[in-house]
Design a protein around this motif. Structure first.
Motif, PDB file in Angstrom:
ATOM      1  N   VAL A 197       0.842  -1.206   0.000  1.00 38.95           N
ATOM      2  CA  VAL A 197       0.000   0.000   0.000  1.00 38.95           C
ATOM      3  C   VAL A 197       0.872   1.248   0.000  1.00 38.95           C
ATOM      4  O   VAL A 197       0.609   2.218  -0.721  1.00 38.95           O
ATOM      5  CB  VAL A 197      -0.987  -0.020   1.190  1.00 38.95           C
ATOM      6  N   GLN A 198       1.940   1.214   0.793  1.00 32.72           N
ATOM      7  CA  GLN A 198       2.882   2.331   0.824  1.00 32.72           C
ATOM      8  C   GLN A 198       3.449   2.590  -0.577  1.00 32.72           C
ATOM      9  O   GLN A 198       3.459   3.721  -1.070  1.00 32.72           O
ATOM     10  CB  GLN A 198       3.998   2.015   1.836  1.00 32.72           C
ATOM     11  N   GLU A 199       3.866   1.513  -1.248  1.00 33.14           N
ATOM     12  CA  GLU A 199       4.539   1.668  -2.538  1.00 33.14           C
ATOM     13  C   GLU A 199       3.628   2.201  -3.642  1.00 33.14           C
ATOM     14  O   GLU A 199       4.077   2.939  -4.513  1.00 33.14           O
ATOM     15  CB  GLU A 199       5.156   0.332  -2.974  1.00 33.14           C
ATOM     16  N   VAL A 200       2.346   1.825  -3.602  1.00 28.32           N
ATOM     17  CA  VAL A 200       1.476   2.262  -4.702  1.00 28.32           C
ATOM     18  C   VAL A 200       0.742   3.569  -4.394  1.00 28.32           C
ATOM     19  O   VAL A 200       0.123   4.151  -5.283  1.00 28.32           O
ATOM     20  CB  VAL A 200       0.449   1.173  -5.116  1.00 28.32           C
ATOM     21  N   THR A 201       0.815   4.042  -3.135  1.00 26.77           N
ATOM     22  CA  THR A 201       0.097   5.282  -2.807  1.00 26.77           C
ATOM     23  C   THR A 201       1.025   6.470  -2.554  1.00 26.77           C
ATOM     24  O   THR A 201       0.553   7.599  -2.496  1.00 26.77           O
ATOM     25  CB  THR A 201      -0.811   5.094  -1.569  1.00 26.77           C
ATOM     26  N   ASP A 202       2.312   6.215  -2.414  1.00 25.95           N
ATOM     27  CA  ASP A 202       3.267   7.294  -2.185  1.00 25.95           C
ATOM     28  C   ASP A 202       3.629   7.924  -3.539  1.00 25.95           C
ATOM     29  O   ASP A 202       4.176   7.249  -4.412  1.00 25.95           O
ATOM     30  CB  ASP A 202       4.518   6.715  -1.502  1.00 25.95           C
ATOM     31  N   LYS A 203       3.303   9.200  -3.682  1.00 30.71           N
ATOM     32  CA  LYS A 203       3.486   9.858  -4.987  1.00 30.71           C
ATOM     33  C   LYS A 203       4.939   9.868  -5.447  1.00 30.71           C
ATOM     34  O   LYS A 203       5.213   9.975  -6.638  1.00 30.71           O
ATOM     35  CB  LYS A 203       2.947  11.287  -4.940  1.00 30.71           C
ATOM     36  N   SER A 204       5.863   9.779  -4.515  1.00 27.10           N
ATOM     37  CA  SER A 204       7.273   9.818  -4.912  1.00 27.10           C
ATOM     38  C   SER A 204       7.819   8.416  -5.201  1.00 27.10           C
ATOM     39  O   SER A 204       8.987   8.264  -5.553  1.00 27.10           O
ATOM     40  CB  SER A 204       8.092  10.478  -3.799  1.00 27.10           C
ATOM     41  N   SER A 205       6.954   7.403  -5.043  1.00 30.03           N
ATOM     42  CA  SER A 205       7.409   6.031  -5.273  1.00 30.03           C
ATOM     43  C   SER A 205       7.397   5.714  -6.768  1.00 30.03           C
ATOM     44  O   SER A 205       6.514   6.162  -7.504  1.00 30.03           O
ATOM     45  CB  SER A 205       6.477   5.064  -4.528  1.00 30.03           C
ATOM     46  N   PRO A 206       8.373   4.921  -7.251  1.00 29.17           N
ATOM     47  CA  PRO A 206       8.363   4.529  -8.673  1.00 29.17           C
ATOM     48  C   PRO A 206       7.169   3.635  -8.999  1.00 29.17           C
ATOM     49  O   PRO A 206       6.813   3.473 -10.161  1.00 29.17           O
ATOM     50  CB  PRO A 206       9.681   3.760  -8.839  1.00 29.17           C
ATOM     51  N   ASP A 207       6.543   3.054  -7.978  1.00 33.46           N
ATOM     52  CA  ASP A 207       5.410   2.150  -8.191  1.00 33.46           C
ATOM     53  C   ASP A 207       4.067   2.821  -7.948  1.00 33.46           C
ATOM     54  O   ASP A 207       3.044   2.149  -7.843  1.00 33.46           O
ATOM     55  CB  ASP A 207       5.560   0.935  -7.274  1.00 33.46           C
ATOM     56  N   TYR A 208       4.068   4.153  -7.850  1.00 36.36           N
ATOM     57  CA  TYR A 208       2.839   4.903  -7.572  1.00 36.36           C
ATOM     58  C   TYR A 208       1.736   4.571  -8.590  1.00 36.36           C
ATOM     59  O   TYR A 208       1.987   4.485  -9.793  1.00 36.36           O
ATOM     60  CB  TYR A 208       3.114   6.405  -7.611  1.00 36.36           C
ATOM     61  N   VAL A 209       0.514   4.367  -8.081  1.00 34.19           N
ATOM     62  CA  VAL A 209      -0.648   4.081  -8.927  1.00 34.19           C
ATOM     63  C   VAL A 209      -1.714   5.142  -8.633  1.00 34.19           C
ATOM     64  O   VAL A 209      -2.088   5.330  -7.470  1.00 34.19           O
ATOM     65  CB  VAL A 209      -1.212   2.674  -8.618  1.00 34.19           C
ATOM     66  N   PRO A 210      -2.212   5.843  -9.654  1.00 34.85           N
ATOM     67  CA  PRO A 210      -3.248   6.854  -9.385  1.00 34.85           C
ATOM     68  C   PRO A 210      -4.519   6.197  -8.822  1.00 34.85           C
ATOM     69  O   PRO A 210      -4.802   5.028  -9.125  1.00 34.85           O
ATOM     70  CB  PRO A 210      -3.509   7.485 -10.761  1.00 34.85           C
ATOM     71  N   PRO A 211      -5.268   6.937  -7.999  1.00 30.98           N
ATOM     72  CA  PRO A 211      -6.436   6.360  -7.317  1.00 30.98           C
ATOM     73  C   PRO A 211      -7.403   5.607  -8.237  1.00 30.98           C
ATOM     74  O   PRO A 211      -7.871   4.537  -7.874  1.00 30.98           O
ATOM     75  CB  PRO A 211      -7.109   7.581  -6.687  1.00 30.98           C
TER      76      PRO A 211
END
Lengths: 362, 362
Positions: free
Chosen positions: B75-89
């Motif tokens: 959850v941290q990886e896909v919701t953190d905007k600075s993460s390379p794995d960020y997924v938009p809502p």
């Protein structure tokens, strides 16, 4: 606000100064803080007021006619907490037909024009189509012969062009066509031919807490690749006709393959079935333009509490097209009678819409 | 903040006073304003921090084991905007199996117990059932004979008890059963037997911008009457198996009648098909507990970017049940192998869940 505050306090700590000077600086600092705060509070109040009242006219492309009045009154009645007809947000479901309701459907449904373009693109791989109907009719540009092939011919056309690939491949094909194809009359993208007043209506309903759905006889996978961009309606709120798909492993990767077999026809008495299957709630508002939408409007009207049913009547041969009872595309006959009998809203495009398409605004 | 500010400025304008007094008061006022602002800014920062970190422990019924760690990290990886794995809502789709994943499924799927109760309730109107299988088995409480009737027998049972009425009538029947029926082992409502750790997980994902869906082999219309109350999942986010329905006019009112004909089986390779049909997007996280969920997890895993696949492993015979490879309800065999091979998360209920059911908390 943080920055302003720092600047305002800055003179207090800068240097040793006389008490009088100090007092004047403090007064100045307090004044700046006060002004900054007043401005901030005023801004907040302003933002709240504007968004609460729906920002001036929410339907600027609608003339102040019976259609607009009926929409505004209905929305007021179901969203005002003190109204006897108040509906909680979760139940504010609004369903829209697509062809003829959200975009044009002439000379024929745009998806049929897509299928025709696909037949032409695929023809080199299918030499047998040169002599086989309905493909021959398409390759000869013989629309009369194509119509003569009837529903059976059209289904054959759709199956040959819409199946045999994965869902991902089909999505790419649709996206490419939507981007490059041009409408024969307007020489514009098909997605330019959406109705500006309906875009405003969709946005207005969403702002008022409605969930907006498409319930179309058109293909669900034909619409989903562009409805979010064009209508702001995400794929999970698009319901349409479909062919069957099959889960398969290809080189260790799962794919969904489109099969040449009808799964569901989301038209006429299929629309309430599709609504129930996908949404599981009855809409409180439904928007259509043809006899294919009659059952959706009947289903919507039969629920408890306040309901809103609207038909778009194509009356403008100058800016769009004029047709109703005798048209073989988007025929509006029985539904028009029922609307008149039951007091549903019928919108006269020519009289009630200031503009038809978004590009007229520019 | 508006009120505090007024109080702080009050001494400045109250009365004529000496400049020295005035200065002290101004200094005091500025100090108060400064403190109020600092407090306001600190509060805002605090609120933001707490809500970003999910307000204390978002999964209090999960022990700090590998399952919980894997969930929090994903959850941290896909919701953190600075993460390379960020997924938009909009793309944060999470799909959950129901039986054995969100609630128990023993001694048999609860919907089968519903069908059995319905056969008993309807038996007076069907004297022929006394001698006809699989109905005789049900009326004799002979579970062995019922299983012996196989899939054909079970489908016959479902059709006899789930069709022939309108969707509204069926909804009432389900609601009444859910309210009154009691589980044989726990003597509690079936909806008491949902998993507390999974309720927390659903809420946590939604708080993090996920849209949570049920993708169940169970009947879509059997689940919808209670999933919103129990799981906070609205009917439009419930996908399941279905029988066909038909639009009809009865005394001038439209109804949808449930037909004794299978429409769609949302199990095994049907799950990706159901997901695509209803959602039109690929999930980025999928949760199951049996081989019936394998294809859903494979389909989820095959998308681009970060993915999360989890299996609930029933290992607790004390508090719930323990079963896997040899069970005929919720068999977990191939999916367990694949999870181990591919590093999917497998949650050991006995070791990783502090409580199983919500009533244990009270």
């Amino acid at each position: 606000m943080k920055l302003t505050f720092k600047i305002a306090l800055f003179p207090l700590f800068k240097e040793r100064i006389s008490m009088k000077q100090n007092l004047r600086r403090i007064q100045f600092a307090v004044m700046i803080v006060f002004m900054a705060l007043s401005f901030a509070i005023a801004s907040l109040t302003f933002v709240r007021t504007v968004s609460a009242s729906g920002a001036a006219d929410p339907l600027p492309s609608w003339k102040n006619g019976p259609g607009k009045q009926a929409i505004l009154q209905f929305v007021q009645e179901v969203t005002d907490k003190s109204s006897p007809d108040y509906v909680p947000p979760a139940d504010r479901i609004a369903t829209f037909d697509n062809d003829g309701t959200l975009w044009s459907e002439r000379p024929v449904y745009f998806q049929l024009l897509f299928a025709i373009d696909r037949v032409k693109a695929l023809a080199p791989k299918h030499p047998e189509w040169k002599t086989k109907q309905p493909f021959k009719a398409v390759l000869d540009n013989d629309m009369k012969a194509l119509w003569a092939s009837g529903e059976k011919g059209l289904i054959e056309l759709v199956m040959a062009t819409h199946s045999g690939m994965t869902i991902t491949e089909f999505e790419s094909i649709v996206k490419e066509w939507i981007k490059t194809a041009r409408h024969p009359r307007f020489n514009r993208s098909y997605t330019d031919l959406v109705f500006q007043p309906m875009l405003e209506l969709l946005a207005y309903l969403r702002e008022k807490g409605f969930k907006t759905y498409i319930i179309s006889g058109g293909g669900i996978e034909f619409m989903r690749p562009w409805t979010e961009r064009v209508y702001n309606i995400p794929p999970e709120q698009v319901v349409g006709s479909s062919i069957k798909t099959k889960f398969e492993m290809r080189n260790g990767r799962p794919v969904l393959v489109r099969l040449p077999e009808i799964n569901f026809i989301d038209d006429k008495d299929g629309k309430p079935v599709g609504i129930n299957q996908h949404i599981g709630r009855r809409p409180i508002a439904a928007f259509g333009n043809s006899d294919g939408d009659l059952q959706m409007l009947q289903w919507t009207a039969a629920g408890d509490g306040k309901r809103f049913m609207l038909l778009v009547h194509h009356t403008d041969n100058e800016r769009e097209w004029a047709y109703d009872r005798k048209s073989h595309v988007g025929r509006l006959d029985k539904a028009l009678d029922e609307a008149q009998r039951r007091g549903w809203t019928v919108v006269d495009m020519k009289k009630e819409w200031k503009v038809i398409y978004p590009f007229e605004l520019k």
